[in-house]
Design a protein around this motif. Structure first.
Motif, PDB file in Angstrom:
ATOM      1  N   LYS A  83      -6.158  17.208  -6.048  1.00 50.02           N
ATOM      2  CA  LYS A  83      -5.420  16.764  -7.237  1.00 50.02           C
ATOM      3  C   LYS A  83      -4.744  15.415  -7.003  1.00 50.02           C
ATOM      4  CE  LYS A  83      -4.594  21.364  -9.037  1.00 50.02           C
ATOM      5  NZ  LYS A  83      -3.592  22.374  -9.380  1.00 50.02           N
ATOM      6  N   LYS A  84      -4.170  15.242  -5.828  1.00 47.98           N
ATOM      7  CA  LYS A  84      -3.499  13.979  -5.507  1.00 47.98           C
ATOM      8  C   LYS A  84      -4.464  12.968  -4.915  1.00 47.98           C
ATOM      9  CE  LYS A  84       1.023  15.980  -4.671  1.00 47.98           C
ATOM     10  NZ  LYS A  84       2.101  16.172  -3.699  1.00 47.98           N
ATOM     11  N   GLU A  85      -5.716  13.370  -4.680  1.00 49.87           N
ATOM     12  CA  GLU A  85      -6.752  12.525  -4.106  1.00 49.87           C
ATOM     13  C   GLU A  85      -6.316  11.923  -2.766  1.00 49.87           C
ATOM     14  OE1 GLU A  85      -7.735   9.716  -7.146  1.00 49.87           O
ATOM     15  OE2 GLU A  85      -8.907  11.158  -8.252  1.00 49.87           O
ATOM     16  N   ILE A  86      -6.112  12.804  -1.800  1.00 50.35           N
ATOM     17  CA  ILE A  86      -5.709  12.397  -0.454  1.00 50.35           C
ATOM     18  C   ILE A  86      -6.744  12.927   0.529  1.00 50.35           C
ATOM     19  CG2 ILE A  86      -3.979  12.666   1.355  1.00 50.35           C
ATOM     20  CD1 ILE A  86      -1.884  12.936  -0.821  1.00 50.35           C
ATOM     21  N   PHE A 100      -4.599   9.423   3.948  1.00 53.92           N
ATOM     22  CA  PHE A 100      -4.769   8.214   3.159  1.00 53.92           C
ATOM     23  C   PHE A 100      -4.984   8.587   1.700  1.00 53.92           C
ATOM     24  CE2 PHE A 100      -6.482   7.036   7.345  1.00 53.92           C
ATOM     25  CZ  PHE A 100      -5.627   5.995   7.638  1.00 53.92           C
ATOM     26  N   PRO A 101      -4.265   7.930   0.787  1.00 57.76           N
ATOM     27  CA  PRO A 101      -4.525   8.169  -0.641  1.00 57.76           C
ATOM     28  C   PRO A 101      -5.804   7.459  -1.076  1.00 57.76           C
ATOM     29  CG  PRO A 101      -2.811   6.531  -0.373  1.00 57.76           C
ATOM     30  CD  PRO A 101      -3.150   7.024   1.001  1.00 57.76           C
ATOM     31  N   ASN A 103      -7.198   5.566  -3.932  1.00 53.90           N
ATOM     32  CA  ASN A 103      -6.881   4.853  -5.165  1.00 53.90           C
ATOM     33  C   ASN A 103      -7.851   3.688  -5.262  1.00 53.90           C
ATOM     34  OD1 ASN A 103      -5.806   3.658  -7.412  1.00 53.90           O
ATOM     35  ND2 ASN A 103      -3.766   3.332  -6.553  1.00 53.90           N
ATOM     36  N   LEU A 104      -8.791   3.778  -6.193  1.00 56.40           N
ATOM     37  CA  LEU A 104      -9.822   2.750  -6.305  1.00 56.40           C
ATOM     38  C   LEU A 104      -9.288   1.423  -6.823  1.00 56.40           C
ATOM     39  CD1 LEU A 104     -12.690   4.964  -7.736  1.00 56.40           C
ATOM     40  CD2 LEU A 104     -12.286   4.307  -5.367  1.00 56.40           C
ATOM     41  N   ASP A 105      -8.154   1.439  -7.538  1.00 60.50           N
ATOM     42  CA  ASP A 105      -7.585   0.213  -8.086  1.00 60.50           C
ATOM     43  C   ASP A 105      -6.670  -0.506  -7.104  1.00 60.50           C
ATOM     44  OD1 ASP A 105      -8.892   0.744 -10.474  1.00 60.50           O
ATOM     45  OD2 ASP A 105      -7.210   1.913 -11.256  1.00 60.50           O
ATOM     46  N   TYR A 106      -6.329   0.143  -5.977  1.00 60.99           N
ATOM     47  CA  TYR A 106      -5.397  -0.442  -5.032  1.00 60.99           C
ATOM     48  C   TYR A 106      -6.056  -1.554  -4.244  1.00 60.99           C
ATOM     49  CZ  TYR A 106      -2.077  -0.865  -1.211  1.00 60.99           C
ATOM     50  OH  TYR A 106      -1.181  -1.355  -0.307  1.00 60.99           O
ATOM     51  N   LYS A 107      -5.312  -2.640  -4.016  1.00 59.27           N
ATOM     52  CA  LYS A 107      -5.783  -3.748  -3.190  1.00 59.27           C
ATOM     53  C   LYS A 107      -4.727  -4.047  -2.136  1.00 59.27           C
ATOM     54  CE  LYS A 107      -8.706  -6.144  -6.477  1.00 59.27           C
ATOM     55  NZ  LYS A 107      -8.995  -7.414  -7.139  1.00 59.27           N
ATOM     56  N   PHE A 108      -5.189  -4.352  -0.932  1.00 63.13           N
ATOM     57  CA  PHE A 108      -4.272  -4.766   0.118  1.00 63.13           C
ATOM     58  C   PHE A 108      -3.687  -6.128  -0.234  1.00 63.13           C
ATOM     59  CE2 PHE A 108      -7.144  -2.064   2.711  1.00 63.13           C
ATOM     60  CZ  PHE A 108      -6.194  -1.155   3.121  1.00 63.13           C
ATOM     61  N   TRP A 109      -2.514  -6.412   0.315  1.00 67.28           N
ATOM     62  CA  TRP A 109      -1.887  -7.706   0.082  1.00 67.28           C
ATOM     63  C   TRP A 109      -2.785  -8.828   0.597  1.00 67.28           C
ATOM     64  CZ3 TRP A 109       1.177 -10.710  -2.433  1.00 67.28           C
ATOM     65  CH2 TRP A 109       1.584 -11.918  -1.888  1.00 67.28           C
ATOM     66  N   LEU A 110      -3.479  -8.587   1.683  1.00 65.37           N
ATOM     67  CA  LEU A 110      -4.345  -9.612   2.263  1.00 65.37           C
ATOM     68  C   LEU A 110      -5.542  -9.934   1.368  1.00 65.37           C
ATOM     69  CD1 LEU A 110      -4.333  -8.454   5.971  1.00 65.37           C
ATOM     70  CD2 LEU A 110      -3.063 -10.339   4.965  1.00 65.37           C
ATOM     71  N   GLU A 111      -5.940  -8.985   0.504  1.00 66.88           N
ATOM     72  CA  GLU A 111      -7.049  -9.231  -0.416  1.00 66.88           C
ATOM     73  C   GLU A 111      -6.592  -9.961  -1.676  1.00 66.88           C
ATOM     74  OE1 GLU A 111      -8.692  -5.407  -1.108  1.00 66.88           O
ATOM     75  OE2 GLU A 111      -9.555  -5.260   0.893  1.00 66.88           O
TER      76      GLU A 111
END
Length: 141
Positions: A83-86, A100-101, A103-111
């Motif tokens: 449910k929480k996609e972990i 690790f979660p 999240n397909l929309d998450y981007k690292f700060w370096l990206e």
């Protein structure tokens, strides 16, 4: 000034860390203690020279024993909470697990394009060296 482009700061440390990381990934599954030793050396060189390690490389090394984590070989991957996609990666050597979660929309700060201040490329140096060798060999009798 000599006029030579010296590259960027920590170039030799990055190349040493790259070699040790590749050696650690190669030894994973064959010799786990050697893999953990190379991973530990890689992290300690990064700390000593105050360099940041890429997040993907950090995720592929165990935080406790520093062994390279290869799914199915040196680590077990499982879904913890659908449910929480972990998802969880558990090291087979020390039984340390990391969550690790997903999240397909998450981007690292370096990206993020705002995080890039300067781009240094090693390819230009290699090309100029090849050109110099080619001109020297053409001039030779």
């Amino acid at each position: 000034m000599s006029g030579k482009n010296k590259g960027f700061q920590g170039k030799d440390s990055f190349s040493r860390m790259n070699f040790l990381y590749q050696a650690s990934m190669l030894m994973a599954g064959k010799s786990d203690t050697l893999s953990a030793y190379y991973g530990n050396l890689c992290k300690s060189i990064g700390k000593k020279s105050v360099l940041r390690i890429d997040p993907n490389i950090k995720r592929s090394l165990c935080k406790k024993c520093h062994m390279a984590l290869k799914p199915g070989v040196t680590a077990d991957v499982s879904a913890v909470d659908c449910k929480k996609e972990i998802f969880s990666i558990k090291c087979k050597k020390c039984n340390h697990s990391k969550n690790f979660p997903i999240n397909l929309d998450y981007k690292f700060w370096l990206e993020n394009p705002d995080s890039i201040a300067e781009v240094c490329s090693l390819e230009k140096e290699k090309l100029t060296k090849k050109r110099k060798k080619a001109t020297v060999s053409k001039d030779a009798p």
